[in-house]
Design an enzyme around this catalytic site. Structure first.
Site, PDB file in Angstrom:
ATOM      1  N   THR A   1       0.864  -1.287  -0.046  1.00  0.00           N
ATOM      2  CA  THR A   1       0.130   0.022   0.119  1.00  0.00           C
ATOM      3  C   THR A   1       0.946   1.150  -0.064  1.00  0.00           C
ATOM      4  OG1 THR A   1      -1.751  -0.952   0.866  1.00  0.00           O
ATOM      5  CG2 THR A   1      -1.805   1.644   1.129  1.00  0.00           C
TER       6      THR A   1
ATOM      7  N   TRP B   1       0.747  -9.470   4.331  1.00  0.00           N
ATOM      8  CA  TRP B   1       0.104  -9.129   2.933  1.00  0.00           C
ATOM      9  C   TRP B   1       0.913  -9.777   1.777  1.00  0.00           C
ATOM     10  CZ3 TRP B   1      -1.684  -6.567   7.195  1.00  0.00           C
ATOM     11  CH2 TRP B   1      -2.498  -5.679   6.995  1.00  0.00           C
TER      12      TRP B   1
ATOM     13  N   ASN C   1      -3.868 -11.138   4.027  1.00  0.00           N
ATOM     14  CA  ASN C   1      -4.700  -9.826   3.948  1.00  0.00           C
ATOM     15  C   ASN C   1      -5.386  -9.841   2.501  1.00  0.00           C
ATOM     16  OD1 ASN C   1      -5.795  -7.310   4.956  1.00  0.00           O
ATOM     17  ND2 ASN C   1      -4.700  -6.549   3.258  1.00  0.00           N
ATOM     18  N   GLU C   2      -6.973  -9.886   2.791  1.00  0.00           N
ATOM     19  CA  GLU C   2      -7.948  -9.794   1.706  1.00  0.00           C
ATOM     20  C   GLU C   2      -7.574 -10.651   0.468  1.00  0.00           C
ATOM     21  OE1 GLU C   2      -7.902  -5.362   1.019  1.00  0.00           O
ATOM     22  OE2 GLU C   2      -9.032  -5.112   2.951  1.00  0.00           O
TER      23      GLU C   2
ATOM     24  N   GLU D   1     -10.272  -4.828   9.942  1.00  0.00           N
ATOM     25  CA  GLU D   1      -9.655  -3.571   9.232  1.00  0.00           C
ATOM     26  C   GLU D   1     -10.770  -2.551   8.924  1.00  0.00           C
ATOM     27  OE1 GLU D   1      -6.618  -3.957   6.123  1.00  0.00           O
ATOM     28  OE2 GLU D   1      -7.377  -1.827   5.535  1.00  0.00           O
TER      29      GLU D   1
ATOM     30  N   ARG E   1     -15.113   3.823   2.584  1.00  0.00           N
ATOM     31  CA  ARG E   1     -16.252   2.990   2.127  1.00  0.00           C
ATOM     32  C   ARG E   1     -16.668   2.216   3.378  1.00  0.00           C
ATOM     33  NH1 ARG E   1     -10.620   0.642   2.364  1.00  0.00           N
ATOM     34  NH2 ARG E   1      -9.776   1.484   0.259  1.00  0.00           N
TER      35      ARG E   1
END
Ligand code: 147
Length: 654
Positions: free
Chosen positions: A79, A121, A165-166, A242, A364
């Site tokens: 990120t 991540w 992560n995600e 998160e 969001r």
């Protein structure tokens, strides 16, 4: 006024422990990483660095966070930069890289009760093949090494570990992770799955009793305060593992206050973790200032204690993980919400927020419309053990609009008679009503931090700092990992910075990888600067220095700027991009590149660019109109190979 707004005056909200308390409260957290969000904090001079840490972690002081979640560095962009792995290769182990160890130690020093949570991540390439699941045992061992290293090297007990992560998870991997934890005496480490959405993990847990046994907590991201019935049916604690990711102005603080309450009220989530803990990354990297506070000027010591810190305090100063929510918390008739928590020993903390739609949007997901009354009178009745309460202390914040307030005690305390009291709740305000008495009635503050200042020029680094397996001060790796290094074989270049990732990692960024490691430094507003550095291509590949690098983060592969390269085939090039799609000039270098140090100078002034190697001018040209106007200085490598750097200088072009 009340009549006009048609708020039913008779509503009474009952808070009681009769029939038992509700779910265990697991704490409010902050997330460092995902990625490199704390990069600049570690470079702060004292006393400012400790002050920032106090605002984050010290109990009863600032945010007083109850959970610290960190990235398990994976050698790739995640990120706002890349964080180093504890195992760059299968036979490498090092538990002192980067700043997450240090941050966890500092957090524990201030609050020994803080819970620690690690999540990857990205992964080094050797752990898998594009994704980390081909060999679940290998990946589990890799993650467990990080947990064991935390204990062995730093005395840190990790409380929670996540999956990827995600990204997709793998059920076999989750089970293997549990088994490997248990085999290593890490039975206390709880698994949070899967740091993505609610649905798939809930379905899988419901369908697979063995999976249900090993998943301790279901963690979802940016849930918009909602979970799904099936997630509730699992019987597992639900977390917003998160959330937030919103600019840390007064509206961001109001977003945070609203979701801290409503994640429980609407979604039954018992922990909310803010991405990110502290915005300690350069301002033009992605999601600028989406931390609970901002500390991204280590050269000046300037930092800002932003309002989300005080929104956090409203909950954390008056609760601890292990407290329980009361049943029967919910929405207020005039809009807004209330939660109540108890310690089981008679203490009660009520948090009320009445954040308006307009001023409390988060990044969001989309916030469906709702309205909040400008003022509502809220009547409470305390039942059960709470009937004995005679008064409640009041803490108040209003982050947006007029007559703002930041976590101020409002005296006198509310008198409770026969379990009854009323409060006036105003739009955009945040209230804590609590039996917990605090010593001070205003936030404990340090004096203002030093004034903000631009990154100082000239800036030099000879990379002679201790070889501490971290980037040099102020450098922010975007691809690859750069570490201070002792080069015993070059007497004139003993202390260097070395790019150490030699295999393409398992990437986290969706938009696809770049194979060109790059570390940026300085000020993204720099225009007419000269960047100089000695470079050493150890065996293969190439090295560059750059100016006006216009971006970082997952879009780093599209970075534009002026890039001066030398390559292993003894050629040089000027490109306007990191991807080398736009090579403007190229030529042969009258020297061997591999194994020899070369000094590169890259001048830019207006639309003039000039480059030289070892003092000999390679080119000077006018670019004509170009989008490349300003940006960071940078150093980097053609691909995932060992390359070294020394005697870095950036200055205004004379
Ligand atoms: C999250 C990441 O987990 C963090 O590392 C950080 O990148 C954060 C920034 O907001 O975002 O990932 C998400 C990115 C996009 C969405 C959700 C989560 N999205 O568009 O719904």
């Amino acid at each position: 006024l009340l009549g006009v707004l048609s708020v039913p005056a008779a509503s009474v909200y009952t808070l009681t422990d009769q029939g038992g308390l509700g779910s265990r409260f697991d704490g409010v957290g902050g997330l460092s990483g995902g990625g490199a969000t704390s990069r600049l904090l570690v470079s702060y001079p004292e006393p400012y660095r400790s002050q920032v840490l106090d605002y984050l972690f010290k109990p009863n002081f600032g945010a007083a966070l109850q959970i610290l979640k960190v990235e398990i560095g994976g050698d790739a962009q995640s990120t706002d930069g890349s964080e180093p792995s504890h195992m760059h290769s299968a036979d490498d182990q090092n538990y002192t890289r980067g700043y997450e160890w240090w941050l966890m130690r500092e957090a524990k020093k201030r609050n020994p009760g803080i819970k620690l949570y690690g999540l990857p991540w990205a992964f080094p390439g050797w752990v898998g093949g594009g994704e980390p699941y081909p060999d679940p045992e290998l990946t589990a061992e890799y993650v467990i090494n990080w947990i064991l290293g935390a204990k062995r090297v730093h005395g840190l007990t990790i409380d929670y570990v996540g999956i990827w992560n995600e990204k997709e998870y793998d059920v076999t991997y989750i089970k293997t992770l549990r088994k490997t934890l248990d085999d290593n005496d890490l039975g206390h480490v709880m698994i949070v799955a899967a740091d993505g959405d609610w649905l798939r993990i809930s379905e899988d847990v419901m369908a697979d009793p063995e999976l249900a046994k090993v998943v301790d907590t279901i963690g979802a991201h940016y849930p918009g305060t909602n979970s799904i019935p099936m997630a509730r049916q699992t019987g597992k604690p639900l977390w917003a593992s998160e959330d937030y990711s919103t600019f840390n102005d007064p509206k961001g603080a109001s977003c945070w206050a609203r979701i801290l309450n409503q994640n429980y009220v609407n979604g039954h989530m018992t922990s909310t973790i803010a991405w990110n803990l502290v915005a300690s990354y350069y301002d033009n990297l992605p999601y600028p200032r989406d931390g609970l506070m901002t500390a991204n000027q280590p050269w000046s010591g300037h930092y800002e204690v932003s309002d989300p810190i005080w929104a956090t305090a409203h909950t954390t100063h008056f609760t601890s993980p292990g407290w329980q929510y009361l049943n029967g918390v919910g929405h207020l008739d005039g809009g807004g919400s209330y939660v109540a928590l108890a310690d089981g020993k008679g203490n009660l903390t009520i948090v009320i927020e009445a954040m308006s739609h307009q001023y409390s949007k988060c990044v969001r997901p989309l916030l469906p419309p709702y309205s909040v009354a400008p003022t509502q009178i809220v009547n409470f009745r305390l039942g059960g053990a709470f009937e004995k309460i005679t008064h409640l202390y009041v803490w108040f914040s209003k982050f947006v609009g007029n007559s703002t307030a930041r976590f101020e005690r409002r005296d006198p305390p509310i008198k409770v008679t026969g379990g009854h009291f009323s409060v006036e709740v105003k739009e955009n305000c945040l209230y804590t009503l609590t039996t917990i008495q605090k010593v001070r009635n205003t936030p404990t503050n340090y004096p203002d931090s030093p004034a903000s200042a631009p990154f100082p020029l000239p800036y030099k680094d000879n990379f002679d700092g201790p070889a501490n397996s971290s980037e040099a001060r102020y450098f922010a790796d975007q691809t690859g990992v750069f570490e201070l290094f002792v080069n015993d074989s070059s007497p004139d270049h003993v202390g260097t910075m070395r790019q150490v990732v030699t295999e393409r990692p398992i990437f986290w960024c969706k938009k696809g990888p770049t194979d060109s490691p790059i570390s940026v430094v300085g000020d993204h507003n720099w225009t007419d600067v000269t960047v100089s550095c000695d470079v050493l291509v150890e065996r293969q590949g190439g090295a560059f220095v750059a100016a006006r690098v216009d971006r970082g983060g997952c879009v780093i592969k599209d970075a534009l700027g002026f890039f001066l390269w030398v390559f292993a085939d003894d050629t040089w090039a000027l490109s306007y991009d990191l991807a080398l799609k736009n090579i403007v000039k190229a030529g042969k270098l009258n020297a061997t590149v591999v194994g020899q140090w070369h000094r590169l100078d890259l001048y830019s002034k207006g639309d003039t660019v000039k480059g030289s190697a070892n003092g000999q001018v390679l080119f000077e040209l006018k670019t004509g109109p170009l989008p490349i106007k300003k940006g960071f200085a940078a150093i980097g490598s053609l691909d995932f190979k060992h390359v070294q750097f020394d005697n870095f200088v950036v200055d205004r072009t004379k």
